[in-house]
Design a protein around this motif. Sequence first.
Motif, PDB file in Angstrom:
ATOM      1  N   PHE A  44     -42.954  -4.236  14.816  1.00  9.75           N
ATOM      2  CA  PHE A  44     -43.592  -3.656  15.996  1.00  9.75           C
ATOM      3  C   PHE A  44     -42.558  -3.175  17.000  1.00  9.75           C
ATOM      4  O   PHE A  44     -42.656  -2.062  17.526  1.00  9.75           O
ATOM      5  N   PHE A  45     -41.541  -3.988  17.247  1.00 10.19           N
ATOM      6  CA  PHE A  45     -40.481  -3.613  18.184  1.00 10.19           C
ATOM      7  C   PHE A  45     -39.712  -2.396  17.679  1.00 10.19           C
ATOM      8  O   PHE A  45     -39.459  -1.461  18.435  1.00 10.19           O
ATOM      9  N   ALA A  46     -39.352  -2.402  16.406  1.00 13.76           N
ATOM     10  CA  ALA A  46     -38.603  -1.276  15.830  1.00 13.76           C
ATOM     11  C   ALA A  46     -39.427   0.009  15.871  1.00 13.76           C
ATOM     12  O   ALA A  46     -38.902   1.083  16.147  1.00 13.76           O
ATOM     13  N   PHE A  47     -40.724  -0.106  15.591  1.00 16.25           N
ATOM     14  CA  PHE A  47     -41.588   1.071  15.624  1.00 16.25           C
ATOM     15  C   PHE A  47     -41.681   1.635  17.041  1.00 16.25           C
ATOM     16  O   PHE A  47     -41.562   2.845  17.251  1.00 16.25           O
ATOM     17  N   LEU A  48     -41.888   0.757  18.009  1.00 14.66           N
ATOM     18  CA  LEU A  48     -42.032   1.217  19.395  1.00 14.66           C
ATOM     19  C   LEU A  48     -40.739   1.811  19.954  1.00 14.66           C
ATOM     20  O   LEU A  48     -40.787   2.738  20.770  1.00 14.66           O
ATOM     21  N   ILE A  49     -39.603   1.293  19.528  1.00 12.49           N
ATOM     22  CA  ILE A  49     -38.330   1.843  20.002  1.00 12.49           C
ATOM     23  C   ILE A  49     -38.007   3.158  19.298  1.00 12.49           C
ATOM     24  O   ILE A  49     -37.557   4.121  19.916  1.00 12.49           O
ATOM     25  N   SER A  50     -38.248   3.204  17.980  1.00  6.65           N
ATOM     26  CA  SER A  50     -37.834   4.387  17.224  1.00  6.65           C
ATOM     27  C   SER A  50     -38.769   5.585  17.411  1.00  6.65           C
ATOM     28  O   SER A  50     -38.322   6.724  17.311  1.00  6.65           O
ATOM     29  N   LEU A  51     -40.040   5.353  17.697  1.00  8.06           N
ATOM     30  CA  LEU A  51     -40.974   6.472  17.837  1.00  8.06           C
ATOM     31  C   LEU A  51     -40.570   7.444  18.945  1.00  8.06           C
ATOM     32  O   LEU A  51     -40.470   8.648  18.702  1.00  8.06           O
ATOM     33  N   PRO A  52     -40.290   6.972  20.171  1.00  5.43           N
ATOM     34  CA  PRO A  52     -39.875   7.948  21.191  1.00  5.43           C
ATOM     35  C   PRO A  52     -38.520   8.594  20.892  1.00  5.43           C
ATOM     36  O   PRO A  52     -38.293   9.749  21.230  1.00  5.43           O
ATOM     37  N   ILE A  53     -37.631   7.841  20.228  1.00  4.56           N
ATOM     38  CA  ILE A  53     -36.336   8.426  19.873  1.00  4.56           C
ATOM     39  C   ILE A  53     -36.537   9.551  18.868  1.00  4.56           C
ATOM     40  O   ILE A  53     -35.941  10.621  18.986  1.00  4.56           O
ATOM     41  N   PHE A  54     -37.403   9.317  17.865  1.00  2.00           N
ATOM     42  CA  PHE A  54     -37.696  10.373  16.900  1.00  2.00           C
ATOM     43  C   PHE A  54     -38.400  11.550  17.570  1.00  2.00           C
ATOM     44  O   PHE A  54     -38.146  12.702  17.227  1.00  2.00           O
ATOM     45  N   LEU A  55     -39.293  11.258  18.517  1.00  5.98           N
ATOM     46  CA  LEU A  55     -39.992  12.346  19.212  1.00  5.98           C
ATOM     47  C   LEU A  55     -39.021  13.224  19.989  1.00  5.98           C
ATOM     48  O   LEU A  55     -39.090  14.452  19.920  1.00  5.98           O
TER      49      LEU A  55
END
Length: 146
Positions: A45-56
């Motif tokens: 959950f933490f990795a998903f929430l951190i990586s999603l805006p970075i990928f965006l």
Amino acid sequence: MVYSSYQYCVNFLKIEVLSMYFLQKSLATIFSALIIGFVLFDYFFFAFLISLPIFLIAGSICSYIVDVYLLEKLKISSLLQEYLLSIIVYALGGIVTMFIFSISQGSISSSTILPTLLIGIVPALIYLHLSFLFKLVLFRKNTLIG
């Protein structure tokens, strides 16, 4: 202003291609963040929430540079050449993204800079390959060499 049927069709196709492009990049963003989350399973959950805006943010900027600026300006016609150039630019984009992220976190030192920057390459290449996969599926391109 009255549109001819030709102008109407051209405008419709431009809108359709643009919406397919955004769909392709959105799917690549979401699935890239999911893959990073699954790789770091204990912290999904933490990795998903951190990586999603970075990928965006970083993925959008890098995709724009590659797709709109480089590929259209250089008139690359071969998908193989497009792929190789994309690997180089996306890898550089991943390195720059990790450098900016490290500086913003204040966690950059001479002993950790190289591993940190190299870690940025893997997510960038995951995003690139998923983007190519969705491009092949959505735009029905059947070959990588051409």
